[in-house]
Scaffold this active site. Structure first.
Site, PDB file in Angstrom:
ATOM      1  N   LYS A  22       0.843  -1.210   0.000  1.00 43.73           N
ATOM      2  CA  LYS A  22       0.000   0.000   0.000  1.00 43.73           C
ATOM      3  C   LYS A  22       0.868   1.246   0.000  1.00 43.73           C
ATOM      4  O   LYS A  22       0.671   2.167  -0.798  1.00 43.73           O
ATOM      5  CB  LYS A  22      -0.903   0.017   1.218  1.00 43.73           C
ATOM      6  CG  LYS A  22      -1.465   1.404   1.552  1.00 43.73           C
ATOM      7  CD  LYS A  22      -2.324   1.430   2.765  1.00 43.73           C
ATOM      8  CE  LYS A  22      -1.743   2.018   3.984  1.00 43.73           C
ATOM      9  NZ  LYS A  22      -1.478   3.430   4.065  1.00 43.73           N
ATOM     10  N   ASN A  23       1.885   1.303   0.887  1.00 47.30           N
ATOM     11  CA  ASN A  23       2.627   2.558   1.052  1.00 47.30           C
ATOM     12  C   ASN A  23       3.621   2.831  -0.062  1.00 47.30           C
ATOM     13  O   ASN A  23       4.161   3.925  -0.154  1.00 47.30           O
ATOM     14  CB  ASN A  23       3.286   2.616   2.440  1.00 47.30           C
ATOM     15  CG  ASN A  23       2.222   2.802   3.517  1.00 47.30           C
ATOM     16  OD1 ASN A  23       1.099   3.210   3.213  1.00 47.30           O
ATOM     17  ND2 ASN A  23       2.560   2.471   4.741  1.00 47.30           N
ATOM     18  N   CYS A 117      -4.995   8.473   9.036  1.00 49.12           N
ATOM     19  CA  CYS A 117      -5.225   7.958  10.388  1.00 49.12           C
ATOM     20  C   CYS A 117      -4.834   9.010  11.435  1.00 49.12           C
ATOM     21  O   CYS A 117      -3.819   9.681  11.305  1.00 49.12           O
ATOM     22  CB  CYS A 117      -4.401   6.694  10.605  1.00 49.12           C
ATOM     23  SG  CYS A 117      -4.887   5.364   9.506  1.00 49.12           S
ATOM     24  N   ARG A 122       0.384  15.128  13.030  1.00 43.60           N
ATOM     25  CA  ARG A 122       1.138  14.608  11.879  1.00 43.60           C
ATOM     26  C   ARG A 122       1.412  15.766  10.916  1.00 43.60           C
ATOM     27  O   ARG A 122       0.784  15.900   9.893  1.00 43.60           O
ATOM     28  CB  ARG A 122       0.378  13.471  11.212  1.00 43.60           C
ATOM     29  CG  ARG A 122       0.134  12.277  12.117  1.00 43.60           C
ATOM     30  CD  ARG A 122      -0.632  11.171  11.411  1.00 43.60           C
ATOM     31  NE  ARG A 122       0.208  10.441  10.448  1.00 43.60           N
ATOM     32  CZ  ARG A 122      -0.278   9.495   9.640  1.00 43.60           C
ATOM     33  NH1 ARG A 122      -1.584   9.235   9.637  1.00 43.60           N
ATOM     34  NH2 ARG A 122       0.531   8.843   8.814  1.00 43.60           N
ATOM     35  N   ASP A 307       3.812   0.531  12.162  1.00 44.10           N
ATOM     36  CA  ASP A 307       2.541   0.037  11.607  1.00 44.10           C
ATOM     37  C   ASP A 307       2.223  -1.390  12.030  1.00 44.10           C
ATOM     38  O   ASP A 307       1.163  -1.907  11.706  1.00 44.10           O
ATOM     39  CB  ASP A 307       2.559   0.121  10.074  1.00 44.10           C
ATOM     40  CG  ASP A 307       2.605   1.564   9.608  1.00 44.10           C
ATOM     41  OD1 ASP A 307       2.948   1.799   8.438  1.00 44.10           O
ATOM     42  OD2 ASP A 307       2.330   2.465  10.433  1.00 44.10           O
ATOM     43  N   ARG A 399      -9.055   0.504   3.743  1.00 42.16           N
ATOM     44  CA  ARG A 399      -8.154   1.431   3.066  1.00 42.16           C
ATOM     45  C   ARG A 399      -6.821   0.754   2.758  1.00 42.16           C
ATOM     46  O   ARG A 399      -6.109   1.164   1.849  1.00 42.16           O
ATOM     47  CB  ARG A 399      -7.881   2.647   3.975  1.00 42.16           C
ATOM     48  CG  ARG A 399      -9.037   3.584   4.118  1.00 42.16           C
ATOM     49  CD  ARG A 399      -8.638   4.791   4.918  1.00 42.16           C
ATOM     50  NE  ARG A 399      -7.340   5.287   4.478  1.00 42.16           N
ATOM     51  CZ  ARG A 399      -6.592   6.116   5.207  1.00 42.16           C
ATOM     52  NH1 ARG A 399      -7.014   6.504   6.389  1.00 42.16           N
ATOM     53  NH2 ARG A 399      -5.431   6.539   4.761  1.00 42.16           N
TER      54      ARG A 399
END
Ligand code: EPZ
Length: 433
Positions: A22-23, A117, A122, A307, A399
């Protein structure tokens, strides 16, 4: 809102194939905007974050075609510098990559401040520092980020990141590949998805070296051409299944992975007494008779990934004794603890430190998915608990995990999805011709 209903007492057994990272995907898709030509991208995870970004690119004039569910072709030759759907940008953290890609391609960008999130502050100050160093005028006003290359085109610079930041490292890399001259990013993040982005850009004609180290050098080029690229497997998805196998006391072969990317996760699982065997592109995880308590601290890669912290929080509720987790990246990534307490967990949190009094059975309860990885952790908790657990807000989970319920049920879980068609968070897959 959509819910998962989970009947506990599961022992996971079998084989699961890991999807694309995903990232990596959420940086590579915006980066395709830099390319005047067709980018064929394989092993894209089919998740709502990638859908959201593809929808934004189409609104900017890109042509997106699905070759199959995990292979797309993106042609940004005719993309235009114009407003994109701001309500979509606000939904995800990775929309910040549009600052770098729009600046690099068009010399101008207007995006919203990123969503994503919520586990503490952040900021994107390091992203802004990098864009300014490359010669952009950047202002944040009314929830929007406005950026303009003062000379119409960015120019190379040496940038020292005050904080090791995955997003800032990748965003500056994206912005710098079409800049005039050489850029050096010092104190860069080293995650596998950063290397994947660099490899994608180089396959399109960029000149990026040193990705995966703390010093990345980018020699700007005038144009990027089309090409093909396949995204690496997702280390966090793989780690999530590894913990699920360990927590349920099962035995699972996890395939399509790069074991090197999982070293921190495997090492800490072995400390709990979990059996781990590594193969070329797979890893076997077998649960321990009795899980041992451990201490854990999350750090930038190659340290233990933040994570994976919530998933280990659930696992250590099963371990005999007291475990301590220190969150080294975020101010407040323990929101899931309140949800675990509803299931009988005995956990104390003080700032960035969490103390788990393990060895207690969890009992099913109605709980929330507080964010993406916390949601995945609650699914693991539901599978090991006695009784039934109902998880709300599962759109967070969808997601970042492709076919999560399908893959878990194929391993022996008992999860039912209750869809709420009125759920405003639900966006279908973007089907484009
Ligand atoms: C990326 O977030 C990931 N998201 C996160 O994964 C992951 O937790 C994080 O990297 C760390 O690995 C995406 O890639 C879309 P950072 P990012 O910049 O880029 C501070 C998931 O579950 N910071 O490395 O936002 C920041 O507050 C998600 O897949 C600044 O102070 O993370 C944090 O404390 C959750 N200023 C630390 O640095 C900045 O300009 C690391 O953040 C940027 C970050």
């Amino acid at each position: 809102m959509d819910q998962y209903i989970i009947h506990g007492g599961t022992t996971l057994r079998g084989e699961v194939e890991i999807s694309g990272a995903k990232n990596a995907a959420v940086a590579i898709i915006p980066a395709a905007l830099l390319v005047k030509g067709v980018c064929r991208i394989e092993n894209i995870p089919q998740i709502s974050d990638t859908d959201t970004l593809l929808t934004i690119l189409v609104e900017l004039g890109a042509r997106v075609s699905y070759i199959n569910k995990n292979t797309i072709e993106i042609d940004c030759s005719n993309a235009r510098c114009q407003d994109a759907p701001f309500e979509l940008m606000r939904k995800i953290r990775a929309s910040y990559y549009l600052i770098g890609s729009m600046l690099g391609r068009f010399g101008s960008a207007k995006t919203t401040m990123p969503g994503g999130c919520n586990f503490g502050v952040r900021p994107i100050d390091q992203h802004i520092k990098g864009m300014r160093a490359l010669g952009a005028d950047v202002n944040v006003e009314g929830g929007f980020v406005y950026a303009d290359a003062l000379d119409g085109r960015l120019h190379g610079s040496r940038i020292y990141l005050d904080k090791v930041s995955v997003g800032a490292t990748m965003n500056i890399m994206i912005a710098a590949v079409l800049a005039e001259g050489r850029t050096v990013i010092e104190n860069a993040a080293r995650e596998p998805h950063i290397v994947d982005l660099a490899n994608f850009l180089n396959s399109m004609g960029a000149d990026v070296r040193g990705a995966g180290t703390d010093s990345i050098r980018i020699n700007g080029v005038d144009e990027l051409h089309g090409g093909s690229y396949s995204i690496i497997p997702d280390q966090i998805e793989a780690g999530t299944y590894m913990v699920a196998a360990a927590a349920t006391g099962g035995e699972v072969l996890i395939t399509n992975i790069i074991p090197k990317h999982l070293e921190g996760i495997s090492a800490k699982l072995r400390e709990t007494g979990t059996f781990i065997e590594e193969y070329e592109e797979a890893i076997l995880v077998r649960g321990a008779e009795k899980l041992r308590r451990i201490n854990l601290k999350t750090m930038p890669y190659p340290g233990f990934p933040t994570d994976m912290q919530p998933q280990f929080g659930v696992l250590l509720c099963q371990a005999n004794g007291t475990s301590v987790i220190t969150e080294g990246i975020y101010d407040n990534r323990f929101k899931y603890v309140n949800e675990l307490r509803k299931m009988g967990a005995e956990i104390q949190v003080d700032g960035r430190v969490c103390v788990i009094d393990g060895g207690r059975r969890l009992s099913g309860a109605p709980v929330h998915a507080c964010d993406l990885r916390a949601g995945a952790a609650m699914v693991i908790a539901g599978m090991i608990a006695d009784g039934t657990t109902v998880i709300d807000d599962v759109h967070y989970i969808e997601r970042g995990y492709e076919r999560f319920v399908e893959k878990l049920n194929a391993l022996g879980a008992d999860i039912t999805v209750r869809y709420d068609d009125d759920d405003p968070e639900r966006i279908g897959l973007y089907s484009v011709s």
